[in-house]
Write an enzyme that holds these catalytic residues in place. Structure first.
Site, short mmCIF file in Angstrom:
data_model
loop_
_atom_site.label_atom_id
_atom_site.label_comp_id
_atom_site.label_asym_id
_atom_site.label_seq_id
_atom_site.Cartn_x
_atom_site.Cartn_y
_atom_site.Cartn_z
N ASP A 136 46.62 -11.00 39.01
CA ASP A 136 45.72 -12.09 38.66
C ASP A 136 45.49 -12.93 39.91
O ASP A 136 46.40 -13.11 40.72
CB ASP A 136 46.32 -12.95 37.55
N ASP A 154 40.14 -9.43 32.96
CA ASP A 154 40.27 -10.44 31.91
C ASP A 154 38.90 -10.99 31.51
O ASP A 154 38.64 -11.25 30.33
CB ASP A 154 41.17 -11.58 32.36
#
Length: 178
Positions: A136, A154
């Protein structure tokens, strides 16, 4: 059956692997997967985000490396190899289920939304298998408010779920299942 009678939907064979919009699903899922993996690879190995540290992109946006060993929003953190493989296995099972759903769907919106979720799930699944965690890196923040750190996979998953929700409200609660 006369020419004016409609076929019984219960007796109509529904595809399992390849359906009406499967080409669209495949192209969109692959495009999302490539964009996700390319961004992660460039930030990890091209720029060296882990070595060089955070990058301030805008006053409210930075790139920062976070290894997510859980699922969405860091839930169900798994530090053991067994836990990581369980999450990877769940990703594979869910992705197969979504592919079958997409092969059977009759709506281009539902197919597109499922393609986004599939591409995102595979992107995060690849991370989990290769690195043991999901990469991330996008961090939004305004003042003391900090949004969670996420990646392009995401974004695809959230956009796909939003499309499925929109379809369910637009056409009734069971439309996405058709």
């Amino acid at each position: 059956m006369t020419e004016f009678q409609q076929p019984d939907p219960a007796k109509t064979k529904r595809p399992l692997v390849w359906g009406r919009f499967s080409s669209l699903v495949l192209v969109v899922a692959l495009a999302g997967l490539v964009a996700d993996q390319a961004s992660k690879l460039w930030l990890l190995f091209g720029y060296g985000l882990g070595v060089n540290g955070p990058v301030q992109v805008l006053p409210f946006l930075e790139f920062v490396l976070v290894w997510n060993r859980g699922v969405s929003y860091g839930l169900f953190q798994q530090d053991s190899a067994a836990g990581q493989w369980v999450l990877a296995g769940l990703t594979v099972a869910i992705t197969i289920g979504m592919w079958i759903w997409s092969a059977r769907c009759q709506s281009k919106l539902v197919a597109f939304a499922l393609a986004l979720v599939i591409g995102g799930a595979i992107g995060n699944g690849i991370d989990r298998i290769i690195y043991g965690a999901v990469v991330d890196f996008v961090h939004f923040h305004i003042g003391s408010f900090s949004w969670y750190v996420f990646n392009l996979a995401d974004v695809w998953i959230v956009a796909g779920v939003a499309g499925l929700l929109y379809d369910s409200f637009r056409n009734g609660p069971n439309s996405a299942a058709k």
